[in-house]
Scaffold this active site. Structure first.
Site, PDB file in Angstrom:
ATOM      1  N   VAL A 284       0.774  -1.122  -0.018  1.00  9.28           N
ATOM      2  CA  VAL A 284      -0.051  -0.035   0.199  1.00  9.28           C
ATOM      3  C   VAL A 284       0.793   1.147   0.103  1.00  9.28           C
ATOM      4  CG1 VAL A 284      -1.717   1.380   1.308  1.00  9.28           C
ATOM      5  CG2 VAL A 284      -2.090  -1.165   0.960  1.00  9.28           C
ATOM      6  N   ALA A 285       1.878   1.179   0.587  1.00 12.17           N
ATOM      7  CA  ALA A 285       2.931   2.357   0.983  1.00 12.17           C
ATOM      8  C   ALA A 285       3.620   2.703  -0.671  1.00 12.17           C
ATOM      9  CB  ALA A 285       3.853   2.086   1.887  1.00 12.17           C
ATOM     10  N   ILE A 287       2.283   2.251  -3.244  1.00 10.85           N
ATOM     11  CA  ILE A 287       1.342   2.754  -4.478  1.00 10.85           C
ATOM     12  C   ILE A 287       1.278   4.466  -4.347  1.00 10.85           C
ATOM     13  CG2 ILE A 287      -1.092   3.240  -4.930  1.00 10.85           C
ATOM     14  CD1 ILE A 287      -1.658   0.452  -4.059  1.00 10.85           C
ATOM     15  N   GLU A 289      -0.194   7.283  -4.443  1.00 12.49           N
ATOM     16  CA  GLU A 289      -1.651   7.842  -4.503  1.00 12.49           C
ATOM     17  C   GLU A 289      -1.660   9.290  -5.062  1.00 12.49           C
ATOM     18  OE1 GLU A 289      -0.716   7.335   0.003  1.00 12.49           O
ATOM     19  OE2 GLU A 289      -0.245   6.490  -1.687  1.00 12.49           O
ATOM     20  N   ASP A 331      -7.541  20.182 -42.891  1.00 16.74           N
ATOM     21  CA  ASP A 331      -8.272  20.580 -43.970  1.00 16.74           C
ATOM     22  C   ASP A 331      -7.991  21.893 -44.509  1.00 16.74           C
ATOM     23  OD1 ASP A 331     -10.947  20.708 -45.362  1.00 16.74           O
ATOM     24  OD2 ASP A 331     -11.358  22.446 -44.047  1.00 16.74           O
ATOM     25  N   ASP A 621     -13.147  23.050 -40.167  1.00 16.78           N
ATOM     26  CA  ASP A 621     -14.062  23.994 -39.536  1.00 16.78           C
ATOM     27  C   ASP A 621     -15.412  23.826 -40.270  1.00 16.78           C
ATOM     28  OD1 ASP A 621     -13.594  24.372 -42.321  1.00 16.78           O
ATOM     29  OD2 ASP A 621     -13.893  26.575 -42.438  1.00 16.78           O
ATOM     30  N   ASP A 625     -15.770  18.020 -41.843  1.00 12.70           N
ATOM     31  CA  ASP A 625     -14.905  17.596 -41.274  1.00 12.70           C
ATOM     32  C   ASP A 625     -15.318  16.851 -39.830  1.00 12.70           C
ATOM     33  OD1 ASP A 625     -13.022  18.796 -42.943  1.00 12.70           O
ATOM     34  OD2 ASP A 625     -13.750  20.976 -42.139  1.00 12.70           O
ATOM     35  N   ASN A 715       6.219  10.229   3.971  1.00 14.04           N
ATOM     36  CA  ASN A 715       5.212   9.955   3.162  1.00 14.04           C
ATOM     37  C   ASN A 715       4.339  11.179   2.742  1.00 14.04           C
ATOM     38  OD1 ASN A 715       3.724   7.946   1.814  1.00 14.04           O
ATOM     39  ND2 ASN A 715       1.976   8.403   3.040  1.00 14.04           N
TER      40      ASN A 715
END
Length: 895
Positions: A284-285, A287, A289, A331, A621, A625, A715
């Site tokens: 978990v640490a 990851i 977040e 275009d 435009d 298109d 952290n």
């Protein structure tokens, strides 16, 4: 029931046969009873917008994202571990991220429905009625006049000097002259060639007409565009794909960590449940977040910066997608050009050639003859041509818009540049021969307001082969000389020269008697490239982006504009060739210019390029298109000239229609991705270092070098201001010259892993060295943990400093220490917080720290700066090995 005729089939049939098939009376129209019966079968003349998927269902579908699932899993585990603060923060991040990813508005289909004009004139039961266009049914007789939008697809049976602007549907620059005669099947293969059909949503520029309705709503040609847009879904952006891959990789690494920790602990004879708890905590640490927050904030800031550059980004991930765009399909009409006819060349009857500058329906620009500016009557040969173009003219310019024929608007603009626009008011028109598509010329007889008792003068303009038939002499510096074969040959050569450049050529003449006019010269008119387009195209090509031009215009016009933009033009192909099962589709990556391209062709071109691995941006435009804009990875619409349909289907809108803004957007996209990657590098190196320290202490039964509060503080720094500030690093000015990134590449590349592991190794070794150095008496004291704790935090700060340019390999001194003020304030705040933790008594008791001496701090700064020094050495080595290769500088090069 009455069948529905396609525009192609209706154009091949005589009008009476069309009326027979539709069981309609051209003059009397339909009865009210018949209208109700047909509407019950065909429906209203509008587009049926189906209800969107409910927002809650779209929202829940976002939780399929691997990264969000991983975040939610870590939140559940945090609750089990009684780490409620982590669980709350992780859940908030996941919910906010999913909302940001999904909340958007798709209104392109609704805007397409607005193309149907609200009202029209229709003949029913012999009476001309003014009714809502949505009430039309196949078989109705509709009357058209100047300035009206065509309310449905019509097979014309009466047309008086009718010109229709079809640029929004076909891309044709000039209005199409319409007739009533049926066409052979061999001549109406594309929409632009069906001269007896008026298409829904197009604009009547000139003349008047009557037509029978052959297609309404979804059965019209615009309806085909509507159905294609309904079937088309916007592709996932490269960043979304990269985040998906990153989520899977982090999941894999997390499970590996759990597995290894549990296996080693079990082999050591420890409780399996205890080892599972430790392993899950570490996973978990691991990851990051903070990553979704950084991604969202970085993208949002990029969007805000693009607004200042006059570009509106409608979806957050799109701004990063621009960084890996390697093909731009543009275009021509209204995008590379302004869709405003402009005189660019003059050729006098006595052989003088003049250039005209300036673009659009205004007086901005000059007429240059041998480098000299022509104004007023300073050159009689040129002023005579300008006079005819201004007087023999039925159009006016108002607020930079032309009311009438665009070519006539170009002639008035020419008169404005010379200062002779007032000539139009000096003459009184006494006789007129209007222009028609059959005779291809227009003439007026005028008298000067001060000489109304005289016979007057004829002014004529039109196609050269028609005008020259009325001429018996040519103008030579104010004198009329007999027209000879040599002069005619000279004019023919000049017409061929102008035509090869894609110019539309008009001839001019004047005189006192029709049939004995004096030939005055030729004018070349074109819809020229926008200002700055050539430079922007050159820069994009030098950065490794392929440019492809797709237009509904003719081959000659398309090629001429392509050559004006850049000289090294290569292959050109008709859009009709780009069909399923035809080799033309496979050739799309090799083609430079596509002409006569319909909306379906444009879609297939985009799809073909995407199938070849290209990240495609499509600019446009018009309605023609819109489908391709939606299908492309990045749809770019023009803000000023673009239709509402086009803007809603696009992902980005250029407010001032400046093609150069695309270059700024690509630069921004590359910078955003680099910032995200720098953040990942910092977080992973810090996370791995922290995990390694804790893992070593746990698995080898060492005393823990950091207590719980110190780990929490680390952290916070890892996911806090210093880390977040990496996402707002200013864009490197040199980044535009780097090639687009490969969308198949993961954020975690081999080079990034090496940098992460090297940084983590230095941090772990340095921190363990300080811990070992302080732990000489084998008793852990507050000083030991304070030195170790402060060492790790300082390592973190220097690691963040080096991570500012891990991707671009720019040295820290080259970037400037204060170029990212947010980063400076974040690091300063973190250091101040660390000093408070060390020296502020109340915090000392919370974090179990004690005061350090100045020498201790100097020692720690000297040691921890090594992580930045080593990172700078790695950047030097990468430069030396030539990791950053310059992109090819070829025009329209292959994907």
């Amino acid at each position: 029931m009455v069948p529905v005729l396609t525009s192609r089939k209706a154009s091949e049939l005589p009008v009476n046969e069309v009326a027979c098939v539709l069981q309609a009376d051209l003059q009397l129209g339909l009865t009210q009873e018949e209208v109700r019966r047909r509407r019950a079968y065909h429906g209203w003349n509008e587009f049926d917008i189906s209800e969107d998927e409910p927002l809650w269902r779209k929202y829940l579908s976002q939780f399929k994202d691997p990264l969000i699932l991983l975040l939610l899993a870590s939140a559940v585990i945090s609750i089990i571990m009684h780490q409620f603060d982590d669980a709350i923060s992780i859940t908030v991040v996941a919910v906010v991220l999913s909302c940001v990813q999904e909340y958007r508005s798709e209104k392109s289909l609704e805007e397409l429905g607005k193309l149907v004009p609200p009202e029209c004139h229709c003949v029913r039961e012999g009476n001309l009625e003014h009714l809502l266009a949505r009430e039309l049914v196949p078989g109705d007789t509709v009357c058209l006049s100047v300035g009206e939008k065509v309310p449905a697809d019509l097979r014309l049976f009466e047309a008086t000097d009718l010109s229709v602007d079809e640029s929004s549907l076909t891309g044709e620059t000039t209005p199409c002259t319409k007739s009533t005669a049926h066409q052979p099947a061999s001549t109406n293969g594309d929409i632009a060639s069906r001269s007896n059909i008026a298409f829904m949503g197009t604009l009547v520029r000139y003349g008047k007409a009557k037509g029978i309705v052959i297609g309404t709503g979804e059965n019209s040609e615009f309806g085909e565009v509507f159905k294609m847009m309904q079937a088309e879904e916007a592709p996932k952006t490269p960043l979304q794909k990269s985040m998906d891959l990153l989520g899977k990789q982090l999941s894999l690494y997390s499970f590996c960590i759990i597995g290894v920790i549990m296996l080693v602990g079990w082999l050591q004879g420890k409780s399996l449940l205890d080892m599972f708890t430790i392993g899950v905590s570490l996973a978990v640490a691991a990851i990051p977040e903070g990553l979704p927050i950084v991604v969202t904030v970085t993208l949002a800031l990029g969007v805000m910066r693009m607004v200042k550059k006059r570009a509106i980004i409608k979806k957050l991930p799109i701004v990063e997608t621009l960084g890996c765009c390697n093909v731009i399909c543009s275009d021509k009409t209204g995008t590379l050009t302004k869709n405003e006819m402009t005189v660019t060349q003059l050729f006098t009857s006595d052989g003088q050639h003049a250039e005209v500058t300036g673009v659009g329906y205004n007086g901005q620009g000059e007429v240059l003859l041998n480098g000299e500016v022509i104004h007023g009557f300073s050159c009689q040969s040129i002023s005579k041509i300008v006079e005819v173009g201004c007087v023999c003219n039925d159009s006016i310019i108002r607020n930079h818009n032309v009311l009438g024929r665009p070519t006539e608007g170009a002639l008035i603009a020419l008169a404005m540049k010379v200062g002779l626009e007032g000539l139009q008011r000096e003459y009184v028109r006494v006789e007129e021969h209007p222009f028609s598509s059959e005779k291809k010329w227009m003439a007026v007889r005028c008298v000067h307001r001060t000489q109304q008792d005289k016979a007057g003068v004829y002014f004529m303009k039109g196609a050269y082969e028609q005008v020259i038939r009325f001429c018996s002499s040519y103008n030579s510096r104010g004198s009329a000389l007999p027209l000879n074969h040599q002069q005619v040959e000279l004019y023919q050569q000049q017409i061929s020269y102008m035509g090869s450049g894609g110019l539309r050529v008009l001839a001019f003449a004047s005189g006192s008697e029709m049939g004995k006019l004096t030939f005055l010269g030729l004018v070349g008119i074109i819809d020229p490239p926008r200002s700055g387009v050539k430079e922007a195209v050159g820069t994009l090509i030098s950065s490794g982006v392929t440019i492809k031009m797709i237009t509904g215009d003719s081959q000659e016009t398309a090629m001429s504009i392509g050559q004006l933009i850049h000289t090294r033009l290569r292959k050109c192909i008709n859009g009709v060739a780009v069909t399923d099962g035809v080799p033309g589709s496979a050739l799309c990556p090799q083609i430079s210019v596509f002409y006569r391209a319909s909306p379906r062709h444009k879609l297939k071109i985009v799809k073909s390029l995407q199938n070849n691995g290209a990240v495609v941006a499509m600019t446009g435009d018009g309605v023609n298109d819109a489908v391709a804009l939606k299908a492309a990875d990045i749809g770019v619409a023009m803000g000023q000239t673009g239709t509402d349909v086009c803007k809603e289907a696009a992902d980005m809108i250029l407010v001032d229609d400046d093609f150069q803004t695309i270059m700024s957007a690509i630069e921004e996209g590359k910078g955003i991705y680099n910032n995200i990657k720098n953040f990942v590098c910092f977080q992973l190196s810090t996370s791995i270092a922290a995990l390694t320290l804790i893992s070593l202490a746990t698995l080898m039964n060492f005393p823990n070098p950091l207590n719980a509060m110190q780990i929490l503080w680390i952290n916070i720094i890892m996911d806090g201001p210093p880390a977040q500030s990496l996402g707002v690093e200013p864009v490197d000015r040199d980044i535009i010259r780097k090639p687009p990134r490969n969308v198949g590449d993961s954020i975690i590349t081999r080079s990034l892993i090496v940098k992460v592991l090297v940084s983590a190794f230095i941090i772990v070794c340095g921190t363990l060295y300080v811990f070992w150095r302080e732990l000489q008496d084998n008793v852990i004291t507050p000083r030991d943990t304070t030195m170790t704790f402060t060492c790790f935090v300082f390592f973190d700060m220097f690691n963040a400093l080096s991570s500012r340019s891990q991707v671009s390999t720019r040295m820290v001194h080259e970037m400037g220490l204060c170029s990212n003020r947010t980063f400076c304030f974040a690091v300063l705040a973190s250091i101040m917080g660390q000093l408070l933790v060390i020296y502020f008594p109340p915090l000392q008791s919370v974090f179990q720290t004690e005061s350090l001496s100045v020498l201790d701090l100097v020692f720690l700064v000297s040691l921890t700066s090594s992580v930045c020094a080593v990172s700078e050495v790695i950047k030097k080595v990468e430069r030396w090995r030539g990791v950053e290769k310059s992109p090819p500088s070829d025009f329209f090069h292959e994907v």
